[in-house]
Motif scaffolding. Structure first.
Motif, PDB file in Angstrom:
ATOM      1  N   ARG A 190       0.640  -7.932  -4.177  1.00  0.00           N
ATOM      2  CA  ARG A 190      -0.635  -8.890  -4.392  1.00  0.00           C
ATOM      3  C   ARG A 190      -1.638  -8.466  -3.747  1.00  0.00           C
ATOM      4  O   ARG A 190      -1.766  -8.058  -2.293  1.00  0.00           O
ATOM      5  CB  ARG A 190      -0.494 -10.201  -4.166  1.00  0.00           C
ATOM      6  CG  ARG A 190      -1.490 -11.288  -4.620  1.00  0.00           C
ATOM      7  CD  ARG A 190      -1.329 -12.762  -4.033  1.00  0.00           C
ATOM      8  NE  ARG A 190      -2.343 -13.458  -4.210  1.00  0.00           N
ATOM      9  CZ  ARG A 190      -2.729 -14.633  -3.493  1.00  0.00           C
ATOM     10  NH1 ARG A 190      -1.850 -14.934  -2.718  1.00  0.00           N
ATOM     11  NH2 ARG A 190      -3.767 -15.336  -3.647  1.00  0.00           N
ATOM     12  N   PRO A 191      -2.905  -7.702  -4.222  1.00  0.00           N
ATOM     13  CA  PRO A 191      -3.985  -6.954  -3.578  1.00  0.00           C
ATOM     14  C   PRO A 191      -4.294  -7.942  -2.435  1.00  0.00           C
ATOM     15  O   PRO A 191      -4.672  -7.511  -1.226  1.00  0.00           O
ATOM     16  CB  PRO A 191      -4.977  -7.005  -4.668  1.00  0.00           C
ATOM     17  CG  PRO A 191      -4.326  -6.686  -5.928  1.00  0.00           C
ATOM     18  CD  PRO A 191      -3.065  -7.758  -5.729  1.00  0.00           C
ATOM     19  N   LEU A 192      -4.541  -9.137  -2.466  1.00  0.00           N
ATOM     20  CA  LEU A 192      -5.199  -9.796  -1.396  1.00  0.00           C
ATOM     21  C   LEU A 192      -4.399  -9.883   0.152  1.00  0.00           C
ATOM     22  O   LEU A 192      -4.653 -10.032   0.960  1.00  0.00           O
ATOM     23  CB  LEU A 192      -5.490 -11.359  -1.709  1.00  0.00           C
ATOM     24  CG  LEU A 192      -6.142 -12.214  -0.964  1.00  0.00           C
ATOM     25  CD1 LEU A 192      -7.578 -11.881  -0.496  1.00  0.00           C
ATOM     26  CD2 LEU A 192      -6.209 -13.716  -1.308  1.00  0.00           C
ATOM     27  N   VAL A 193      -2.856  -9.682  -0.442  1.00  0.00           N
ATOM     28  CA  VAL A 193      -1.948  -9.756   0.782  1.00  0.00           C
ATOM     29  C   VAL A 193      -1.440  -8.495   1.236  1.00  0.00           C
ATOM     30  O   VAL A 193      -0.978  -8.331   2.460  1.00  0.00           O
ATOM     31  CB  VAL A 193      -0.736 -10.785   0.391  1.00  0.00           C
ATOM     32  CG1 VAL A 193       0.266 -11.001   1.411  1.00  0.00           C
ATOM     33  CG2 VAL A 193      -1.403 -12.179  -0.038  1.00  0.00           C
ATOM     34  N   ALA A 194      -1.340  -7.634   0.266  1.00  0.00           N
ATOM     35  CA  ALA A 194      -0.834  -6.286   0.463  1.00  0.00           C
ATOM     36  C   ALA A 194      -1.472  -5.606   1.743  1.00  0.00           C
ATOM     37  O   ALA A 194      -2.864  -5.672   2.107  1.00  0.00           O
ATOM     38  CB  ALA A 194      -1.074  -5.232  -0.503  1.00  0.00           C
ATOM     39  N   ASP A 195      -0.682  -5.102   2.632  1.00  0.00           N
ATOM     40  CA  ASP A 195      -1.037  -4.358   4.032  1.00  0.00           C
ATOM     41  C   ASP A 195      -1.869  -5.564   4.983  1.00  0.00           C
ATOM     42  O   ASP A 195      -2.451  -5.117   5.629  1.00  0.00           O
ATOM     43  CB  ASP A 195      -1.871  -3.203   3.772  1.00  0.00           C
ATOM     44  CG  ASP A 195      -1.161  -2.167   2.996  1.00  0.00           C
ATOM     45  OD1 ASP A 195      -0.108  -1.851   3.377  1.00  0.00           O
ATOM     46  OD2 ASP A 195      -1.920  -1.565   2.051  1.00  0.00           O
ATOM     47  N   GLY A 196      -1.663  -7.024   4.539  1.00  0.00           N
ATOM     48  CA  GLY A 196      -2.314  -7.762   5.221  1.00  0.00           C
ATOM     49  C   GLY A 196      -4.027  -7.836   5.208  1.00  0.00           C
ATOM     50  O   GLY A 196      -4.516  -8.275   6.181  1.00  0.00           O
ATOM     51  N   PHE A 197      -4.364  -7.477   4.046  1.00  0.00           N
ATOM     52  CA  PHE A 197      -5.667  -7.272   3.749  1.00  0.00           C
ATOM     53  C   PHE A 197      -6.508  -8.629   4.077  1.00  0.00           C
ATOM     54  O   PHE A 197      -7.422  -8.618   4.705  1.00  0.00           O
ATOM     55  CB  PHE A 197      -6.192  -6.760   2.351  1.00  0.00           C
ATOM     56  CG  PHE A 197      -7.431  -6.886   2.014  1.00  0.00           C
ATOM     57  CD1 PHE A 197      -8.312  -5.668   2.502  1.00  0.00           C
ATOM     58  CD2 PHE A 197      -8.045  -7.908   1.542  1.00  0.00           C
ATOM     59  CE1 PHE A 197      -9.807  -5.966   2.210  1.00  0.00           C
ATOM     60  CE2 PHE A 197      -9.523  -8.039   1.215  1.00  0.00           C
ATOM     61  CZ  PHE A 197     -10.191  -6.943   1.557  1.00  0.00           C
ATOM     62  N   ALA A 198      -6.006  -9.613   3.648  1.00  0.00           N
ATOM     63  CA  ALA A 198      -6.656 -11.136   4.029  1.00  0.00           C
ATOM     64  C   ALA A 198      -7.051 -11.362   5.452  1.00  0.00           C
ATOM     65  O   ALA A 198      -7.667 -11.792   5.744  1.00  0.00           O
ATOM     66  CB  ALA A 198      -5.907 -12.349   2.949  1.00  0.00           C
ATOM     67  N   PHE A 199      -5.814 -11.092   6.152  1.00  0.00           N
ATOM     68  CA  PHE A 199      -6.016 -11.199   7.643  1.00  0.00           C
ATOM     69  C   PHE A 199      -7.081 -10.620   7.943  1.00  0.00           C
ATOM     70  O   PHE A 199      -7.892 -10.677   9.059  1.00  0.00           O
ATOM     71  CB  PHE A 199      -4.642 -11.240   8.224  1.00  0.00           C
ATOM     72  CG  PHE A 199      -3.551 -12.024   7.869  1.00  0.00           C
ATOM     73  CD1 PHE A 199      -3.451 -13.313   8.521  1.00  0.00           C
ATOM     74  CD2 PHE A 199      -2.765 -11.817   6.673  1.00  0.00           C
ATOM     75  CE1 PHE A 199      -2.496 -14.344   8.048  1.00  0.00           C
ATOM     76  CE2 PHE A 199      -1.607 -12.876   6.438  1.00  0.00           C
ATOM     77  CZ  PHE A 199      -1.613 -13.933   6.882  1.00  0.00           C
TER      78      PHE A 199
END
Length: 445
Positions: free
Chosen positions: A129-138
């Protein structure tokens, strides 16, 4: 996480890196807000800036909105304050009159939100999920808070009263840097597709062809800028655009912000302390119009954004674009003046390890550098995760700044990172360097 262009080894390593970045960032927020008393926290020090207590609760509210509610799918902590801390609904000049959380309540709110985020971090699956992949949202939240920390640092520069922030002076120069650098004609890759925490306006990577040009080896210094002042640069409309000249007259500009006459020279107020202007430091607190006027006076121009990025990232040996001028590794204290480690720009020549392969110095840190380019999306731009981060600012009203300042954290600074502001703004830590078209005899191999 911020120093790699490849995916981390596994979710546990990613969790550890995110936790460390969240903690490191919050420590800086605490330093900036605990350095003053409650009266200073709630006071508006300039109509251009929010009260510090607004920024404090705002970073917590954004963390709640994106991580607790969106990523975590959990119940709101304080839905009742969402409108108070919506930057689009509440203009800065109006924020002091809002029923803001008092300092103690704001700090308690941040603690509650952070506890929920750390619990979420222990459980979240870093899916595609793009928002969560690789911790992006964080990573987005880390960068958001660090950007507000820099804004709060600028507010500290505007506050009256005795000094409350302390840091050692930047390092002294170790090499002589002067003159210009030729950047050969050709293509380079601008933007990124590989940096996992790059924001939407840094994407996508795309090829750009530039003719040969020449760029200053270092930012314009106080000494050079003083020559412009002494030569009557502020009084001569020849050097100014019509909009710039109009603003210079209306705002009664005569020198960079925070400068005052000191005998035959100038002094500069830095976070509550006056000091003589040092000629070998990059000039700071100048607006786009001032930078453009100086460049015209010097027989040059401001670089385009693409020219700035090619000078900062292009490696002539490999033809690839690096993450930073020196390579792909995270910046250290040897590379650049970042992260509020010091409280003013370092003298030119203080960071030879941070130079680009072509010999362009101090592209990262020290001062944000004005470019001539209006803020727009790269070709193929897609807003993510919301239009209000970048897209609503696109157009001719804002000019792009690049490179970060001494107040920019490494998490929010890389060779592709883009800042933008109105051409009249100079409370930010902004400076510039000049460029010009290469002459035919210079561009020959």
């Amino acid at each position: 996480m911020t120093g790699t262009t490849t995916r981390p080894a596994g979710p546990e390593q990613l969790r550890s890196r995110i936790a460390a970045e969240l903690d490191r960032t919050r420590a800086r927020t605490a330093l900036l807000t605990e350095a003053v008393d409650e009266a200073d926290l709630t006071r508006q020090h300039s109509p251009l800036m929010s009260p510090l207590v607004w920024d404090l609760a705002h970073v917590g509210n954004q963390e709640e909105l994106w991580l607790v509610r969106d990523v975590g799918g959990r119940e709101p902590v304080r839905r009742d304050i969402d409108d108070l801390y919506d930057a689009f609904k509440q203009p800065r000049r109006d924020r002091p009159a809002l029923p803001l959380l008092p300092p103690q309540e704001a700090r308690a709110y941040l603690l509650t939100v952070r506890d929920k985020v750390l619990d979420l971090l222990d459980r979240v699956a870093f899916t595609e999920r793009p928002l969560v992949a690789d911790g992006f949202a964080f990573g987005m939240i880390v960068q958001h808070e660090q950007q507000h920390d820099e804004t709060m640092l600028a507010t500290h520069q505007l506050r009256a009263g005795p000094a409350v922030l302390h840091a050692p002076p930047p390092p002294e120069p170790t090499v002589r840097v002067d003159g210009e650098v030729l950047v050969p004609a050709g293509e380079f890759t601008m933007g990124t597709d590989t940096d996992p925490w790059a924001l939407d306006n840094e994407r996508p990577a795309h090829r750009v062809h530039l003719p040969a040009y020449v760029i200053d080896a270092a930012p314009v210094t106080n000494g050079r800028y003083r020559e412009f002042i002494a030569d009557g640069g502020y009084d001569d409309p020849r050097w100014w655009s019509p909009a710039g000249w109009r603003h210079r007259r209306e705002a009664e500009l005569v020198a960079p912000m925070h400068w005052r006459r000191d005998g035959d020279g100038w002094a500069y107020r830095r976070f509550g302390r006056w000091a003589p202007v040092r000629d070998d430091e990059p000039v700071v607190h100048v607006c786009y119009h001032e930078a453009r006027a100086y460049a015209a006076w010097a027989g040059k121009r401001l670089p385009t954004e693409a020219e700035w990025e090619k000078a900062a990232r292009w490696d002539p040996a490999s033809g690839r674009s690096r993450r930073y001028p020196w390579g792909d590794d995270d910046p250290t204290a040897e590379h650049a003046n970042l992260g509020q480690r010091h409280l003013w720009p370092a003298p030119v020549g203080a960071y030879p390890a941070g130079a680009s392969p072509l010999g362009v110095h101090q592209l990262i840190g020290d001062v944000w550098e004005w470019t001539s380019t209006p803020f727009r999306g790269h070709p193929g731009f897609t807003a993510f995760p919301y239009r209000e981060y970048s897209e609503v600012f696109f157009g001719d009203d804002h000019r792009v700044l690049r490179g970060g300042s001494f107040g920019t954290d490494r998490a929010a600074c890389r060779g592709t990172f883009r800042n933008w502001d109105f051409p009249i703004r100079r409370q930010i830590f902004s400076g510039f360097r000049c460029a010009r078209d290469a002459r035919p005899e210079e561009s020959q191999p």
